[in-house]
Enzyme design. Structure first.
Site, PDB file in Angstrom:
ATOM      1  N   TYR A 190       0.934  -1.396   0.064  1.00 28.45           N
ATOM      2  CA  TYR A 190       0.335   0.065   0.317  1.00 28.45           C
ATOM      3  C   TYR A 190       1.332   1.505   0.060  1.00 28.45           C
ATOM      4  O   TYR A 190       0.820   2.067  -0.859  1.00 28.45           O
ATOM      5  CB  TYR A 190      -0.714   0.064   1.177  1.00 28.45           C
ATOM      6  CG  TYR A 190      -2.018   0.912   1.312  1.00 28.45           C
ATOM      7  CD1 TYR A 190      -3.449   0.823   0.746  1.00 28.45           C
ATOM      8  CD2 TYR A 190      -1.145   1.876   1.773  1.00 28.45           C
ATOM      9  CE1 TYR A 190      -3.653   2.104   0.870  1.00 28.45           C
ATOM     10  CE2 TYR A 190      -2.143   3.193   2.341  1.00 28.45           C
ATOM     11  CZ  TYR A 190      -3.749   2.886   1.449  1.00 28.45           C
ATOM     12  OH  TYR A 190      -4.871   3.926   1.841  1.00 28.45           O
TER      13      TYR A 190
ATOM     14  N   PRO B 221      -4.661  12.002   2.094  1.00 30.57           N
ATOM     15  CA  PRO B 221      -5.361  12.132   3.858  1.00 30.57           C
ATOM     16  C   PRO B 221      -4.667  11.086   5.318  1.00 30.57           C
ATOM     17  O   PRO B 221      -4.720   9.932   4.790  1.00 30.57           O
ATOM     18  CB  PRO B 221      -6.620  11.351   3.875  1.00 30.57           C
ATOM     19  CG  PRO B 221      -6.481  11.381   2.129  1.00 30.57           C
ATOM     20  CD  PRO B 221      -5.272  11.275   1.497  1.00 30.57           C
TER      21      PRO B 221
HETATM   22  N1  NAP Z   1      -9.904   5.868   4.577  1.00 33.08           N
HETATM   23  C1  NAP Z   1      -9.262   6.364   5.195  1.00 33.08           C
HETATM   24  O1  NAP Z   1      -9.004   7.044   6.193  1.00 33.08           O
HETATM   25  C2  NAP Z   1      -8.181   7.046   3.719  1.00 33.08           C
HETATM   26  C3  NAP Z   1      -6.253   7.327   3.854  1.00 33.08           C
HETATM   27  C4  NAP Z   1      -5.950   7.539   3.387  1.00 33.08           C
HETATM   28  C5  NAP Z   1      -5.993   7.135   2.366  1.00 33.08           C
HETATM   29  N2  NAP Z   1      -7.809   6.725   1.464  1.00 33.08           N
HETATM   30  C6  NAP Z   1      -7.625   6.448   0.573  1.00 33.08           C
HETATM   31  O2  NAP Z   1      -8.599   7.088   0.279  1.00 33.08           O
HETATM   32  C7  NAP Z   1      -9.351   6.142  -0.719  1.00 33.08           C
HETATM   33  C8  NAP Z   1     -10.789   6.070  -0.399  1.00 33.08           C
HETATM   34  O3  NAP Z   1     -10.035   5.418   0.530  1.00 33.08           O
HETATM   35  P1  NAP Z   1     -12.373   4.934   1.412  1.00 33.08           P
HETATM   36  O4  NAP Z   1     -12.027   4.996   2.937  1.00 33.08           O
HETATM   37  O5  NAP Z   1     -13.360   5.460   0.865  1.00 33.08           O
HETATM   38  O6  NAP Z   1     -12.621   3.368   0.517  1.00 33.08           O
HETATM   39  P2  NAP Z   1     -13.368   2.780   0.032  1.00 33.08           P
HETATM   40  O7  NAP Z   1     -14.621   2.734   1.024  1.00 33.08           O
HETATM   41  O8  NAP Z   1     -13.450   1.324   0.097  1.00 33.08           O
HETATM   42  O9  NAP Z   1     -13.959   2.912  -1.053  1.00 33.08           O
HETATM   43  C9  NAP Z   1     -13.225   2.210  -2.723  1.00 33.08           C
HETATM   44  C10 NAP Z   1     -13.403   2.637  -3.575  1.00 33.08           C
HETATM   45  O10 NAP Z   1     -13.069   2.038  -4.338  1.00 33.08           O
HETATM   46  C11 NAP Z   1     -13.292   0.917  -5.619  1.00 33.08           C
HETATM   47  N3  NAP Z   1     -12.449   0.225  -5.784  1.00 33.08           N
HETATM   48  C12 NAP Z   1     -11.804  -1.090  -5.087  1.00 33.08           C
HETATM   49  N4  NAP Z   1     -11.304  -1.988  -6.341  1.00 33.08           N
HETATM   50  C13 NAP Z   1     -11.507  -1.144  -7.314  1.00 33.08           C
HETATM   51  C14 NAP Z   1     -11.667  -1.656  -8.771  1.00 33.08           C
HETATM   52  N5  NAP Z   1     -10.634  -2.742  -8.514  1.00 33.08           N
HETATM   53  N6  NAP Z   1     -11.940  -1.437  -9.898  1.00 33.08           N
HETATM   54  C15 NAP Z   1     -12.869  -0.223  -9.668  1.00 33.08           C
HETATM   55  N7  NAP Z   1     -12.681   0.147  -8.445  1.00 33.08           N
HETATM   56  C16 NAP Z   1     -12.535  -0.156  -6.647  1.00 33.08           C
HETATM   57  C17 NAP Z   1     -15.128   0.633  -4.048  1.00 33.08           C
HETATM   58  O11 NAP Z   1     -15.916   0.257  -5.325  1.00 33.08           O
HETATM   59  P3  NAP Z   1     -16.986  -0.890  -4.190  1.00 33.08           P
HETATM   60  O12 NAP Z   1     -17.320  -0.658  -3.497  1.00 33.08           O
HETATM   61  O13 NAP Z   1     -17.513  -1.047  -6.159  1.00 33.08           O
HETATM   62  O14 NAP Z   1     -16.164  -2.369  -4.226  1.00 33.08           O
HETATM   63  C18 NAP Z   1     -14.815   1.584  -3.551  1.00 33.08           C
HETATM   64  O15 NAP Z   1     -15.607   2.710  -4.847  1.00 33.08           O
HETATM   65  C19 NAP Z   1      -8.756   4.967  -1.371  1.00 33.08           C
HETATM   66  O16 NAP Z   1      -8.095   5.438  -1.897  1.00 33.08           O
HETATM   67  C20 NAP Z   1      -7.551   5.045   0.012  1.00 33.08           C
HETATM   68  O17 NAP Z   1      -6.352   4.177   0.128  1.00 33.08           O
HETATM   69  C21 NAP Z   1      -8.446   6.566   3.249  1.00 33.08           C
END
Ligand code: NAP
Length: 248
Positions: A155, A185
């Protein structure tokens, strides 16, 4: 009537952070195309956005790891809705494990979904952005791409790689009306974080100087700011949004 609003493609639009980004861009007047992976979940998600009055959000289910599928997906968005002005790369997954235990599949799945996807989407939109002399690309990385994280070699490598792409593409496009930026973030209060046991969450919260988690809406606001046509002097930047947890 054909869509007149500028088009924003948000990969991972149906996720916790992606939803807030889609809504913020929709509030700012974009026609938003939200990317998803799970079609059943996406249908329910769209219905709930529409129930909340968001009628300027559409869906696009592209396997981001598949280069050809991305090219075709972008083409379809352009044909259906118009040229893509804003691309937000927000799709991401984790497959954690220490190096000793991490499988080749865990490594590849994360590199494909979190990093190769960014090449695929950028490659898919860059020609149309160059043709129109305008574009905004925003890559959602992570605090862990900035500082590394135990159990996340895959990651952290993907997220750090994202910013290398950002800086290079920003240089290639700086005179062409296109900006490319990274948003990193820290801990954001999405399901992923809220499902962690309360005790562990408390301990994590104590390590954040502002003593709280960020909200998806705060990420949405920053992305919408970077997407604005008045934000043209910000390019190649990495913007940390982490409550002071990492200051690099
Ligand atoms: N949450 C945090 O605290 C945090 C912190 C730092 C960075 N981030 C980054 O922010 C971004 C969003 O995070 P989140 O927490 O909102 O994650 P999340 O709720 O798990 O959402 C992930 C999204 O990516 C889509 N996805 C996953 N695999 C995919 C694929 N192979 N092809 C197309 N779409 C795909 C999912 O689609 P489906 O739902 O249809 O599977 C979902 O829409 C990520 O890149 C994560 O690394 C998050």
């Amino acid at each position: 009537m054909a869509n007149q609003a500028p088009v924003a493609w948000v990969t991972g639009g149906t996720g916790g952070i992606g939803t807030a980004i889609c809504r913020s861009l929709a509030d700012a007047g974009y026609l938003v195309v939200a990317g998803y992976h799970n079609p059943e979940k996406a249908k329910t998600w769209l219905a709930s956005q529409q129930a909340d009055g968001y009628n300027n959000i559409a869906l696009s289910g592209v396997d981001l790891a598949d280069h050809q599928a991305c090219l075709q997906g972008a083409q379809q968005i352009i044909e259906e809705h118009g040229p893509i002005s804003v691309l937000v790369n927000c799709a991401g997954i984790t497959r954690d494990g220490t190096m000793k235990k991490m499988s080749y599949e865990q490594w590849h799945e994360v590199i494909d979904t979190n990093l190769n996807s960014v090449f695929n989407t950028c490659r898919s939109v860059i020609e149309t952005m160059l043709e129109h002399g305008y574009g905004r690309i925003i890559n959602i990385s992570s605090i862990n791409g900035r500082k590394g994280q135990f159990g996340q070699v895959n990651y952290a490598a993907a997220k750090a790689g994202m910013h290398g792409l950002t800086m290079s593409l920003a240089q290639e496009t700086a005179t062409k009306g296109i900006t490319v930026n990274t948003v990193s973030p820290g801990y954001i209060a999405t399901d992923m974080i809220m499902n962690i046991p309360e005790k562990v969450r408390e301990a994590i919260r104590e390590t954040i100087p502002v003593k709280r988690y960020g909200t998806p809406e705060e990420i949405g606001r920053l992305v919408t700011f970077l997407a604005d046509k008045e934000s043209g002097f910000i390019t190649g930047a990495n913007i940390d949004i982490n409550g002071g947890q990492f200051m690099g």
